[in-house]
Write an enzyme that holds these catalytic residues in place. Structure first.
Site, PDB file in Angstrom:
ATOM      1  N   CYS A  55      24.527   7.136  89.606  1.00  0.00           N
ATOM      2  CA  CYS A  55      25.581   7.572  88.699  1.00  0.00           C
ATOM      3  C   CYS A  55      25.196   8.947  88.177  1.00  0.00           C
ATOM      4  CB  CYS A  55      25.744   6.579  87.551  1.00  0.00           C
ATOM      5  SG  CYS A  55      26.930   7.120  86.300  1.00  0.00           S
ATOM      6  N   CYS A  79      33.675  10.969  87.251  1.00  0.00           N
ATOM      7  CA  CYS A  79      32.677  10.308  88.098  1.00  0.00           C
ATOM      8  C   CYS A  79      31.746  11.392  88.615  1.00  0.00           C
ATOM      9  CB  CYS A  79      33.352   9.570  89.247  1.00  0.00           C
ATOM     10  SG  CYS A  79      32.194   8.870  90.454  1.00  0.00           S
TER      11      CYS A  79
END
Length: 322
Positions: free
Chosen positions: A75, A225
């Protein structure tokens, strides 16, 4: 007592739990249950739980538990916030963080705005191979600028793992309806991406200036994201060389704000390099007993507001005016 942080990178929101300070580590089942509960019910929710563990070769290890309890390989936005946490804990500005598939270089960057600390993180490994995403479409071993009428008839698609799997399409204007429908379809049981995929639509605004929105696997629509913006930046540099200036950073706008990416292309595209630079904002500190943490009980918590969100919103306002 245990302290958790609520944090965000471009309003991609997470909770950070440092397991190294616990008397007893949470089991994987406990982590999954805590992540689901926190992300659904606490302080307005979040996209995931970032778990800090010890590492043999790095300053720390990051695990990413999505809002639905599944675990992600990486991430990018979360890594920036964990990097800040470790930086402040150990008083270091450059170090490595262990993730599921690789040890990544991270470093403190120049603040994005007054009161908006930023970090620069390596995004790797990179793969275009179908087995690393994985995907199945006709006899393709890679999907690069490919028409796939089964997805949408008037768009082309590029699939890149960084290492999270991403499907990217460059569009004249982002349609949330089409992005949402495609994201839902490819993250339900389907023949093309059996493990699901993050889907990003990108509008090219100018030279080295993009807008990206992502439907994230395990989350749904997200404000930003990090690995999606990174993979999209690489696809942009490869497919739109007339709009890409390799001597400058790429500004990537998203519904939660803006990040910068640095792309260094290589003739072997998997050896290209990506760095993601953006805010690492801590919005709240949460205190609770370790007993309640193990029992997934967040009814008896103390919450303090850091005030950093005010500075971040001032930053967002400043970029909107430019």
């Amino acid at each position: 007592m245990v302290k958790l942080l609520k944090v965000h990178g471009s309003e991609n929101k997470f909770f950070i739990l440092d397991q190294t300070v616990l008397e007893t580590l949470l089991s994987d089942t406990e982590l999954k249950q805590v992540a689901i509960n926190l992300c659904e019910n606490t302080l307005g929710g979040a996209d995931g739980l970032l778990v800090v563990d010890t590492s043999e070769n790095c300053l720390g290890k990051m695990r990413v538990i999505n809002a639905d309890g599944s675990e992600a390989k990486m991430c990018g936005n979360g890594l920036r916030t964990v990097s800040r946490y470790l930086s402040e804990k150990y008083h270091l500005n450059e170090f490595k963080v262990e993730t599921m598939e690789s040890n990544l270089d991270v470093s403190k960057a120049e603040d994005f705005y007054q009161g908006v600390p930023a970090f620069s993180v390596e995004i790797s490994p990179i793969s275009f191979d179908k087995k690393d995403l994985p995907f199945a479409y006709k006899d393709l071993t890679e999907m690069i600028d490919q028409t796939v009428p089964e997805f949408l008839p008037d768009q082309t698609f590029t699939a890149i793992a960084v290492p999270n799997p991403h499907l990217i399409s460059f569009v004249p204007e982002v349609s949330q309806l089409e992005l949402g429908d495609l994201g839902q379809n490819l993250n339900a049981p389907n023949e093309y991406f059996p493990e699901g995929v993050n889907v990003s639509f990108c509008q090219i605004l100018d030279t080295n200036k993009l807008f990206v929105q992502t439907y994230e696997r395990g989350v749904g629509f997200t404000n930003a994201c990090g690995t999606g913006m990174s993979a999209t930046s690489l696809a942009f540099a490869l497919l739109h060389p007339d709009r890409f200036d390799p001597t400058k950073d790429i500004s990537v706008y998203n519904p939660g704000g803006m990040v910068k990416t640095q792309i260094t292309l290589n003739d072997i595209k998997e050896l290209s390099k990506i760095r993601l630079i953006g805010n690492a904002t801590f919005t709240h500190e949460i205190t609770l007993s370790e007993y309640n943490l193990h029992n997934n009980n967040f009814n008896e918590i103390e919450v303090s507001n850091t005030g950093e969100e005010n500075d971040y919103q001032a930053f967002v306002k400043s970029i909107a005016e430019n």
